[in-house]
Design an enzyme around this catalytic site. Structure first.
Site, PDB file in Angstrom:
ATOM      1  N   TYR A  83      -3.728 -62.865 117.484  1.00  0.00           N
ATOM      2  CA  TYR A  83      -2.713 -62.929 118.470  1.00  0.00           C
ATOM      3  C   TYR A  83      -3.102 -63.908 119.384  1.00  0.00           C
ATOM      4  O   TYR A  83      -4.269 -63.897 120.102  1.00  0.00           O
ATOM      5  CB  TYR A  83      -2.384 -61.467 119.138  1.00  0.00           C
ATOM      6  CG  TYR A  83      -1.258 -60.859 118.416  1.00  0.00           C
ATOM      7  CD1 TYR A  83       0.169 -61.495 118.518  1.00  0.00           C
ATOM      8  CD2 TYR A  83      -1.178 -59.762 117.736  1.00  0.00           C
ATOM      9  CE1 TYR A  83       1.118 -61.101 117.745  1.00  0.00           C
ATOM     10  CE2 TYR A  83       0.127 -59.303 116.965  1.00  0.00           C
ATOM     11  CZ  TYR A  83       1.194 -59.848 117.515  1.00  0.00           C
ATOM     12  OH  TYR A  83       2.405 -59.224 116.698  1.00  0.00           O
TER      13      TYR A  83
ATOM     14  N   ASP B 247      -7.234 -54.988 124.317  1.00  0.00           N
ATOM     15  CA  ASP B 247      -7.637 -56.204 124.527  1.00  0.00           C
ATOM     16  C   ASP B 247      -8.410 -56.728 125.678  1.00  0.00           C
ATOM     17  O   ASP B 247      -9.031 -57.630 125.586  1.00  0.00           O
ATOM     18  CB  ASP B 247      -6.343 -57.306 124.086  1.00  0.00           C
ATOM     19  CG  ASP B 247      -6.067 -57.121 122.661  1.00  0.00           C
ATOM     20  OD1 ASP B 247      -6.894 -57.129 121.864  1.00  0.00           O
ATOM     21  OD2 ASP B 247      -4.463 -57.309 122.325  1.00  0.00           O
TER      22      ASP B 247
END
Lengths: 686, 686
Positions: free
Chosen positions: B405, B321
């Site tokens: 998320y 990420d």
């Protein structure tokens, strides 16, 4: 009597008085020395019937008489007696001698009395005289010329032999500057008198090793002053007051979000009762969230603190702070704006003194709400639209002072069905005398002439589970790689859950590297979404358990401390992990008997015992008083609900929360927001 | 230019513009597609010289030009270029092709563009048509008749072959109710187009398995509606609004206790700089507490999220990420009274768009203070005299949304020299289509037709340590029983510390059952009390590390995720655990190269890399949006100071904290404190 009391309400003054009166009447001329009087839970079967009718209706509430128990000695002699009393009907149910050698817990009153007895005993006084304290002084920069004073700190005696069959006290002796708030833990002395607890008879003096090995010197020499390490603002000389901490006020203009009706608390979908008691501090009963049952009873039930210093007599330092002393007995009276902020509700504890009279310990529990950041949020990156919810917590707090140490027990409830069990260890390290430059690998020097031994804290929390109903099962789930190079795992990235069922009473081994997760499930309640049984999980970090050898009394007495998770089948009166009587115990009478692999514990009335362990090698930052060390675990729904149970929480808005930009706040407070920080305008008014 | 900027201040718009302008000028007619432009730290040697003069004086501050780096493609073709620019002097330092096959990170703009390309491509449109969405509707109780809409969620492509040498996108496709805030994660579709990232060329459609094994069906069939699970208040039908949550206002009438001067923060003895950046979100620099240095630089540097679902193409779900996307690129703009309470200071992030123009992402960092219970306390049980201090915390928070998320990163500072590194995982589970009644051991059904695969989050925090000086050593301490039946351990209770030194760059194995504790010590700075080197410890709970097989690309690409603690010798530009370029990487170019056992790391310039790991088997409570899962560890002094460094904190008083008794607050709010909670007078006004 007691007709308006709930079955779980804490003991009343009247109940204490009746208990001691009935027992005094029974015992005629004997002088009773009460050690503990408290309420006893009703038999669970009766209580469940009561609770079901109370919640769901279906008839009149059954009559359940309130019961108390009492531990007492007659004429300050063994044996210890235990009595059960029906205080509703004012009759004694049972009254009997405990098994030979059983020693009762310590009572705060007795500890003060024995302290006095030690200090005034001629042999101890003679030893103290050898210190020649009249010749030493300290010129304190704020307090002027100060003398030194001896302090006696009586400890539970511990166990190292099957021969010690009467209650004893090991008195650790300290010096301190002659000021009420001076820190005696900074000057441990090298002699330690042993006395009988009940009769105050002198037994012997132990001399303390202060070097690299077990050797000690029997001569008490004149005291040669060393600098002390102080913690009280009135006594500290080299520590100023930290500036620039400005007030942070928590206000609840519309009142609290929780509701208190006697022992019954409701908050954000939670319902339970809180009842104080002298041994555990408090227990929760009948815990529900969003209308579904979770636990029948939850409490910290024991803590042992074994020290890792093998040098006699330090090897005997193994406290059972609940069984030997009691977290209610030693609870602090909590003060508004100090121990809890915001809108605070307090509860009291009632204990009995040695004569069986009630003693009020006010405000031993504080309950309040706090904000702790974000609960959940999501932003759709395409639209920027988001949902943000704050995490409001409800906290039940109690604080026990067990001589040097403080334990802050917090049960923290969130709005999504989880309980964080948090213990903060603070207070003062138990210290030993240390020779100059004596560096060891079992203790940390924390000041001139003083060391703090490595030790452990092992707390047992008992969860009498009632997850969605009366019959529960404990499982543990491991997460393991799928087999390599199989059709479902061609690229060798897959992993899966392996579920194991606890079939018989016993313990579960830790396995952090398979992410082992303990769960309490209800096999009779299938989650309609997952198609698996509903459950709650216990998220416990892997920890070193008790280090002492299995051969040691430390382990024999605290068998529960060898494992992190235990499972037993429910039985009335099986409440304390190390057994009912821990003081000078030879072996545990708790989990080693009950979690013995015999009872089936699958899909039945099950109890979970979670051991929270901390290996504590002290550091200098923990002296003369230690910043709280946090120990915690989480009890949280694991596919118990069909979806997030907190979706109904209002989204966060500043209309509700009234926060302020830094720049605006600084301006309002008269502080240029980007001015040098040395500017005086920003100083706090405190 | 930049003469008034600190060496650690974040990049400015002007610096972004100059960087892209210089590179455009260099490249003439080629169309540059910028992927990332940001500031580069100065060489550490220069920076330390600068910091030492800044802090201690001794001359003029050296001139250190500000540097930037840029990643870009020419004419939307490989290779990826990397340039270094001296923006102070407006000259290009270096500009070169990256090694063959190197693929740059993803840019938010590009993701939206590729989303659009997927949705408008004829092959995808044809596939969507097969769903016959025009025939299906949902009668929403609040919103009326709603149709369904297709949503494309492009993912990093992952890696499963050495042949994929151009940037690609795996588009996961969803349906949602036709409302902007409907939850598309509730209806995953069974086809997944793959596109080229730069050219938007169609590559193929992958069809998704939805049963117990890897098999899939190629036919896209007409959609048969199932109930959706919604999270937005406007779209939820079966969830009300929870009542009785009353305001809890945090006010700071005298302003904040922290001071902000540009990037420099001071608070309660702490001093450091905070600088935002696009990859890490933010980094701390030059961290001091009470005048002593702790860290040169601290940042979350990488997170990988490998999924444990082995069924292709899900095996490719492995996000990096930070390396693939960037926590600054994906940072949320935080809102007053929502993401932070109290007096809040915000900082912004600046990124470059594909044309090299600056984009402001406002308020990506919020900083505030909070009260979090008790810091330390002690009560002398003899006198009742006590000291009680509250724990005030300073929090730096950023929140990244990586598609489904959210990650909330909190660095929490206390008043006693400790930093809690806390990550809260929230947002929405990544979901897959699931056949009716298909229960597996690698995913959890979270709604009708939808499952969430087990996965892991493995975050790497990099601590460039400077504990009391430039040369540090990493040690790990174990706590082991003393030998039984020896003179110092006659009663077999003793235990001791065994210290191990990390001599060479590499990793340390976890060992929770010996209470293994990682410490960074300074062997040149001896604590005058303990007579041992001063240090800071990393208290990390034992965790399962990456589960995938060593043979997998998941592990080859994220070697750092195999161990909890790594130690390297400092080198400029060694910042990211999995290497500089992670998107579609074949193997890591980070710790597996740097922590290779060759460099001596004892008493030198040392870097610690801490991997915070979470194995995440979803539960229903985490859908459709999950209550934050907490992951944290503590960095705290371990005999660094000579005693508790927080003894100077003023004792708690209610004059300062202004708390209120529950009974008084309820009365003031017009609520009888012991009235039934159903009374309407106590309802909140929200």
């Amino acid at each position: 009597m007691a007709s308006n009391l709930h079955i779980f309400d804490p003991i009343t003054d009247e109940e204490i008085n009746w208990t001691s009166k009935l027992l005094k009447d029974l015992n005629g001329d004997a002088k009773l020395h009460f050690i503990q009087i408290d309420r006893l839970d009703p038999p669970k079967k009766q209580a469940i019937e009561y609770l079901n009718i109370e919640r769901y209706g279906g008839g009149e509430l059954p009559y359940i008489p309130r019961r108390t128990y009492a531990y007492y000695y007659k004429n300050d002699k063994m044996p210890l007696y235990k009595a059960l009393v029906n205080v509703s009907d004012k009759r004694i149910i049972a009254n009997q001698e405990t098994p030979e050698g059983t020693i009762g817990p310590l009572l705060p009153d007795d500890m003060l009395a024995v302290e006095d007895a030690v200090m005034t005993h001629p042999i101890v006084k003679a030893e103290i005289e050898k210190l020649q304290l009249e010749k030493v002084f300290y010129n304190h920069s704020k307090l002027g010329k100060l003398g030194y004073k001896v302090v006696c700190e009586p400890w539970m005696y511990g166990t190292d032999s099957p021969d010690d069959k009467i209650p004893m006290i090991q008195a650790y002796m300290y010096l301190k500057l002659d000021h009420p708030d001076a820190n005696h833990y900074s000057i441990p002395l090298k002699f330690s008198p042993v006395f009988e607890y009940l009769t105050h008879k002198f037994v012997r003096i132990d001399y303390l090793p202060s070097g690299a090995d077990e050797k000690f010197v029997k001569d008490t020499l004149p005291y040669k002053p060393l600098p002390t390490v102080e913690y009280h603002p009135d006594v500290m000389e080299d520590v100023g007051v930290r500036e620039n901490l400005k007030p942070l006020i928590i206000s609840q203009p519309e009142g609290a979000s929780f509701d208190v009706q006697g022992s019954k608390i409701t908050w954000q979908g939670w319902e339970f009762r809180v009842a104080t008691n002298v041994r555990e501090g408090f227990a929760l009963y009948d815990v529900f969230f969003k209308g579904r049952s979770l636990f029948y009873r939850v409490a910290l039930n024991e803590m042992t603190v074994p020290y890792g210093d093998g040098r006699p007599p330090f090897h005997r330092k193994q406290a059972f702070d609940l069984g030997d002393c009691g977290f209610g007995n030693t609870a602090n009276s909590l003060a508004l704006g100090c121990h809890c902020l915001g809108v605070v509700k307090y509860l009291d504890t009632r204990r009995a003194d040695r004569d069986g009279k009630p003693v009020l310990i006010p405000s031993t529990i504080c309950m309040h709400e706090q904000d702790y950041g974000l609960l959940f949020l999501h932003q759709n990156y395409r639209t920027g639209s988001n949902v943000v919810t704050r995490r409001r917590e409800f906290v039940i707090q109690t604080i026990a002072t067990v001589a040097n140490y403080e334990y802050i027990v917090n049960l923290i409830f969130d709005q999504a069905g989880a309980i964080t069990v948090q213990v903060r260890a603070t207070g003062i390290l138990s210290t030993m005398p240390n020779d100059e430059n004596n560096v060891t690998d079992f203790g940390t020097i924390v000041g001139p002439g003083v060391t703090a031994a490595y030790h452990q804290h092992l707390l047992s929390f008992r969860f009498d589970t009632r997850i969605d109903g009366d019959n529960n099962t404990v499982v543990y789930d491991d997460y393991v790689p799928m087999e390599d190079d199989t059709p479902i795992n061609t690229y060798n990235v897959g992993y899966r859950q392996v579920r194991n069922y606890v079939e018989k009473s016993g313990s579960v081994d830790q396995s952090p590297f398979t992410n082992r997760t303990y769960k309490v499930i209800n096999e009779n309640s299938i989650n309609p979404v997952t198609l698996k049984p509903v459950g709650y999980k216990f998220e416990m970090p892997a920890r070193q358990m008790i280090i002492a050898s299995e051969k040691s009394y430390n382990v024999k007495r605290a068998h529960y401390a060898t494992k992190q998770l235990w499972v037993t089948k429910y039985r009335d009166d099986e409440l304390y992990a190390a057994g009912e009587f821990t003081n000078q115990s030879q072996h545990d009478t708790g989990l080693s008997k009950w979690a013995n692999g015999e009872d089936s514990v699958r899909n039945t009335d099950t109890v979970v015992w979670a051991t929270l362990a901390l290996t504590h090698p002290p550091v200098t930052e923990q002296f003369p008083v230690m910043t709280s060390d946090f120990l915690q675990f989480l009890v949280t729904p694991a596919s118990f609900f069909t979806k997030n149970p907190a979706l109904d929480i209002p989204l966060a808005t500043n209309k509700f929360n009234k926060s302020v930009y830094y720049e605006d706040a600084q301006k309002a407070a008269g502080c240029p927001s980007e001015a040098p920080s040395s500017g005086s305008c920003c100083k706090s008014n405190i």
